[in-house]
Write an enzyme that holds these catalytic residues in place. Structure first.
Site, PDB file in Angstrom:
ATOM      1  N   ASN A 147      73.083   4.033  78.326  1.00  0.00           N
ATOM      2  CA  ASN A 147      72.546   2.946  78.322  1.00  0.00           C
ATOM      3  C   ASN A 147      71.046   2.595  78.015  1.00  0.00           C
ATOM      4  O   ASN A 147      70.455   1.639  77.730  1.00  0.00           O
ATOM      5  CB  ASN A 147      72.866   2.289  79.949  1.00  0.00           C
ATOM      6  CG  ASN A 147      72.172   0.913  80.066  1.00  0.00           C
ATOM      7  OD1 ASN A 147      72.468  -0.034  79.531  1.00  0.00           O
ATOM      8  ND2 ASN A 147      71.151   1.142  80.932  1.00  0.00           N
TER       9      ASN A 147
ATOM     10  N   SER B  50      73.627  -4.301  71.419  1.00  0.00           N
ATOM     11  CA  SER B  50      73.275  -5.693  71.596  1.00  0.00           C
ATOM     12  C   SER B  50      73.807  -6.674  70.771  1.00  0.00           C
ATOM     13  O   SER B  50      74.258  -6.129  69.621  1.00  0.00           O
ATOM     14  CB  SER B  50      71.591  -5.488  71.261  1.00  0.00           C
ATOM     15  OG  SER B  50      71.100  -6.774  71.482  1.00  0.00           O
TER      16      SER B  50
ATOM     17  N   TYR C 127      64.430  -2.326  66.521  1.00  0.00           N
ATOM     18  CA  TYR C 127      65.373  -2.493  67.659  1.00  0.00           C
ATOM     19  C   TYR C 127      66.598  -2.917  66.818  1.00  0.00           C
ATOM     20  O   TYR C 127      67.670  -2.261  67.439  1.00  0.00           O
ATOM     21  CB  TYR C 127      64.728  -3.655  68.465  1.00  0.00           C
ATOM     22  CG  TYR C 127      65.766  -3.766  69.951  1.00  0.00           C
ATOM     23  CD1 TYR C 127      65.788  -2.829  70.869  1.00  0.00           C
ATOM     24  CD2 TYR C 127      66.515  -4.815  70.072  1.00  0.00           C
ATOM     25  CE1 TYR C 127      66.590  -2.951  71.984  1.00  0.00           C
ATOM     26  CE2 TYR C 127      67.465  -4.967  71.258  1.00  0.00           C
ATOM     27  CZ  TYR C 127      67.256  -4.159  71.799  1.00  0.00           C
ATOM     28  OH  TYR C 127      68.146  -4.268  73.059  1.00  0.00           O
TER      29      TYR C 127
ATOM     30  N   SER D 245      68.488  -0.102  65.293  1.00  0.00           N
ATOM     31  CA  SER D 245      68.886   1.006  66.084  1.00  0.00           C
ATOM     32  C   SER D 245      70.082   0.348  66.640  1.00  0.00           C
ATOM     33  O   SER D 245      70.926   1.357  66.931  1.00  0.00           O
ATOM     34  CB  SER D 245      67.635   1.151  67.179  1.00  0.00           C
ATOM     35  OG  SER D 245      67.736   0.336  68.281  1.00  0.00           O
ATOM     36  N   LYS D 246      70.317  -0.709  67.144  1.00  0.00           N
ATOM     37  CA  LYS D 246      71.612  -1.305  67.857  1.00  0.00           C
ATOM     38  C   LYS D 246      72.803  -1.359  66.826  1.00  0.00           C
ATOM     39  O   LYS D 246      73.717  -1.173  67.155  1.00  0.00           O
ATOM     40  CB  LYS D 246      71.178  -2.676  68.408  1.00  0.00           C
ATOM     41  CG  LYS D 246      70.173  -2.524  69.655  1.00  0.00           C
ATOM     42  CD  LYS D 246      70.643  -1.270  70.688  1.00  0.00           C
ATOM     43  CE  LYS D 246      69.703  -1.501  71.841  1.00  0.00           C
ATOM     44  NZ  LYS D 246      70.337  -0.415  72.860  1.00  0.00           N
TER      45      LYS D 246
END
Ligand code: NAD
Length: 270
Positions: free
Chosen positions: A93, A156, A170, A173-174
């Site tokens: 997480n 996400s 970001y 990456s998700k």
């Protein structure tokens, strides 16, 4: 319905704050022994203390580790198995959203690399060492324990939706977390190891609220949220509990959305 994770052993990364903190408390409430991992030692000690006060029958260990470092991840899984004898649930997480993460033109390579190292490589290492540990889980049908386990990776909603307020590293990456999760789920399905991604919507945790530090920035997002509010970390923790427990025994390779309807939304209610 307490006791859904009775006698299970869970490792939770990012356990010092936000989703990881709420999830650590919830898993402990449901009877799991918990290994609490965070790069912030003070924060993880606080979570450990809270669990001791609220759930004295549950065992927890605080571990300081950086998930982007393979040795660190190997060591945290070894510490968990040495202490509790097995690993049933791995919640990868921990993640960052860097304030200097921007669009394709402005994002610096060092921000891209840092984000990828923690958010993607960190999940890979977590999966790798969890799989190795879960393969060794002894069968004990009497206690309802079994070989295999459940791995949950935090992605996400931005892995599925584009935003005109960009954070390119970001978001990428998700997306990688989702793709990696699906493939791992297929490869390890016959070993009894389930691998699922959880996709939170925007939440009231330090990760987002430190970034949305003006009312204008908050309103820019709130108008798009069907429920008219940001989510709470505990609401994602409850989703993670479902994926961790046998309630989701036939669920693997999924993108589990806990986003208040955001990803289904064209026009929000007035
Ligand atoms: P948070 O900032 O409240 O907590 C994250 C925790 O991870 C912190 O305690 C931090 O110290 C720890 N951490 C950071 N880097 C680490 C590393 N290298 N090794 C170990 N621990 C590290 O954030 P949160 O909102 O609870 O986010 C948790 C996860 O949920 C992240 O992966 C995040 O990307 C994802 N997420 C959050 C939101 C949101 O709106 N808050 C939305 C979608 C997805």
């Amino acid at each position: 319905m307490p006791g859904r994770l009775l006698s299970r052993v869970a490792l939770i990364t990012g356990a010092g704050s936000g989703i990881g903190l709420e999830c650590s408390l919830l898993f402990a409430q449901e009877g799991a022994h918990v290994a609490l991992v965070d790069v912030n030692e003070q924060a993880v000690q606080k979570t450990h203390k809270l669990i001791g006060e609220r759930y004295p029958n549950v065992k927890s260990i605080p571990i300081k580790a950086d998930v982007s470092k393979e040795e660190s991840v190997k060591d945290m899984v070894e510490q968990t198995v040495t202490t509790f004898g097995r690993l049933d649930i791995m919640f990868n997480n921990a993640g960052i959203m860097h304030p200097e993460d921007d669009n394709a033109l402005n994002t610096e390579e060092r921000i891209w690399d840092l984000t990828m190292n923690i958010n993607v490589k960190g999940v890979w290492w977590g999966c790798k060492y969890a799989i190795l540990a879960m393969r060794k889980n002894p069968t004990d049908e009497g206690k309802g324990l079994h070989t295999g386990g459940s791995i949950i990776n935090t992605a996400s909603f931005v892995a599925l939706m584009g935003a005109a307020t960009p954070q390119l590293a970001y978001t990428a990456s998700k997306g990688a977390v989702l793709a990696m999760t699906r493939e791992l789920a297929m490869v390890h399905a016959r070993e009894g190891i389930r691998v699922n991604a959880i996709c939170p919507g925007p939440l009231k945790t330090p990760l987002l609220m430190d970034f949305l530090n003006t009312d204008e920035k908050k309103q820019r997002r709130l108008v798009h949220l069907p429920m008219g509010r940001f989510g709470e970390a505990i609401e994602v923790a409850r989703g993670a509990l479902f994926l961790a427990s046998d309630d989701s025994s036939y669920v693997t390779g999924t993108d589990f959305l806990v986003d208040g309807g955001l990803s289904s939304c064209y026009v929000t209610p007035l």
